[in-house]
Design a protein around this motif. Structure first.
Motif, short mmCIF file in Angstrom:
data_model
loop_
_atom_site.label_atom_id
_atom_site.label_comp_id
_atom_site.label_asym_id
_atom_site.label_seq_id
_atom_site.Cartn_x
_atom_site.Cartn_y
_atom_site.Cartn_z
N LYS A 51 1.15 -1.10 0.13
CA LYS A 51 -0.06 0.00 -0.14
C LYS A 51 0.70 0.76 0.12
N ARG A 52 1.89 1.13 0.65
CA ARG A 52 3.09 2.12 1.15
C ARG A 52 4.36 1.79 1.36
N LEU A 53 5.13 2.42 1.80
CA LEU A 53 6.16 2.04 2.18
C LEU A 53 6.67 4.07 2.77
N ASN A 54 7.18 3.47 4.15
CA ASN A 54 7.01 4.85 4.85
C ASN A 54 8.73 4.64 5.94
N VAL A 55 9.04 5.88 5.38
CA VAL A 55 10.83 6.01 6.21
C VAL A 55 11.00 6.78 6.28
N ARG A 86 -5.34 3.34 15.55
CA ARG A 86 -5.62 3.87 16.60
C ARG A 86 -4.18 4.77 16.87
N PRO A 87 -4.18 5.57 17.82
CA PRO A 87 -3.45 6.18 18.34
C PRO A 87 -2.04 5.42 18.91
N PHE A 88 -1.54 6.43 18.68
CA PHE A 88 0.62 5.17 18.14
C PHE A 88 1.97 6.96 18.39
N VAL A 89 2.41 6.81 19.28
CA VAL A 89 3.40 7.87 19.45
C VAL A 89 4.41 6.76 19.57
N LEU A 90 5.61 6.65 18.40
CA LEU A 90 6.60 6.60 18.25
C LEU A 90 8.17 7.06 19.55
N SER A 113 11.36 13.63 8.00
CA SER A 113 12.71 13.73 8.26
C SER A 113 11.74 14.05 9.52
N ASP A 114 10.44 13.88 9.59
CA ASP A 114 9.79 14.69 10.70
C ASP A 114 8.87 12.91 11.23
N ALA A 115 9.81 13.20 12.91
CA ALA A 115 8.74 12.20 13.68
C ALA A 115 7.51 11.84 14.22
N PRO A 116 6.96 13.15 15.08
CA PRO A 116 5.52 13.48 14.91
C PRO A 116 4.59 13.14 13.65
N ALA A 117 4.78 13.12 12.79
CA ALA A 117 4.18 13.27 10.67
C ALA A 117 4.93 11.78 10.64
N PHE A 118 5.46 11.03 11.18
CA PHE A 118 5.41 9.45 11.12
C PHE A 118 4.82 9.14 11.63
N SER A 119 4.76 9.42 13.08
CA SER A 119 3.85 8.79 13.99
C SER A 119 2.65 8.99 13.85
N ASP A 120 1.98 9.90 13.17
CA ASP A 120 0.62 9.92 12.22
C ASP A 120 0.27 9.72 11.72
N ALA A 121 1.10 9.54 10.93
CA ALA A 121 1.43 8.18 9.28
C ALA A 121 1.05 6.81 10.07
N ILE A 122 1.61 6.57 11.05
CA ILE A 122 1.31 5.49 11.70
C ILE A 122 -0.47 5.27 12.24
#
Length: 150
Positions: free
Chosen positions: A94-98, A141-145, A126-135
């Motif tokens: 579906k997507r690969l997010n790095v 469900r809520p996710f915090v990296l 390059s932004d961890a909060p945006a990556f967490s939001d995508a997860i």
């Protein structure tokens, strides 16, 4: 030391040797988080690809998240292996997010994106909060990296 496979308490899989580690965490059906630390010199072989193939056969379409915040740049053959795998498995992704924090890792990810010809199928953060939001969105469900798992 050869890479070893270990099942963690929460069911995640850890592939580790004295230079690097990859943790495979299944966050929801069809949603996988790979956490890389250290250097991948090819010591893990096809182990991670086999795990992703299992998820693809189970869920047909998967979304993969890769946290590279503690990774040292992958060797060229490893980056090529990932590019080849992406190109060969694009129908099951579906997507690969790095998530990157190093300019070297970001450059490697950009080259992989180019050589795999996956276009917008691969997203680089390059932004961890945006990556967490995508997860969180992908897993429903809520996710915090947190701190990268080793």
């Amino acid at each position: 030391m050869a890479a070893q496979k270990e099942v963690l308490e929460d069911g995640a899989l850890r592939f580790k040797d004295d230079t690097g580690c990859i943790v495979v965490t299944r966050l929801a059906p069809g949603v996988v988080l790979l956490t890389l630390s250290g250097q991948d010199r090819g010591q893990f072989g096809d182990a991670v690809f086999a795990e992703l193939a299992t998820d693809m056969s189970r869920h047909h379409l998967i979304e993969v998240f890769v946290d590279t915040r503690e990774a040292v740049n992958a060797d060229v053959p490893v980056a090529n292996q990932w590019s080849d795998w992406l190109q060969a498995n694009r129908k099951g992704l579906k997507r690969l997010n790095v998530l990157v924090s190093s300019k070297f890792v970001q450059l490697t990810a950009e080259v992989m994106k180019l050589f795999s010809r996956t276009g917008e199928l691969m997203r680089i953060y390059s932004d961890a909060p945006a990556f967490s939001d995508a997860i969180a969105q992908a897993s429903g469900r809520p996710f915090v990296l947190g701190v990268p798992r080793r």
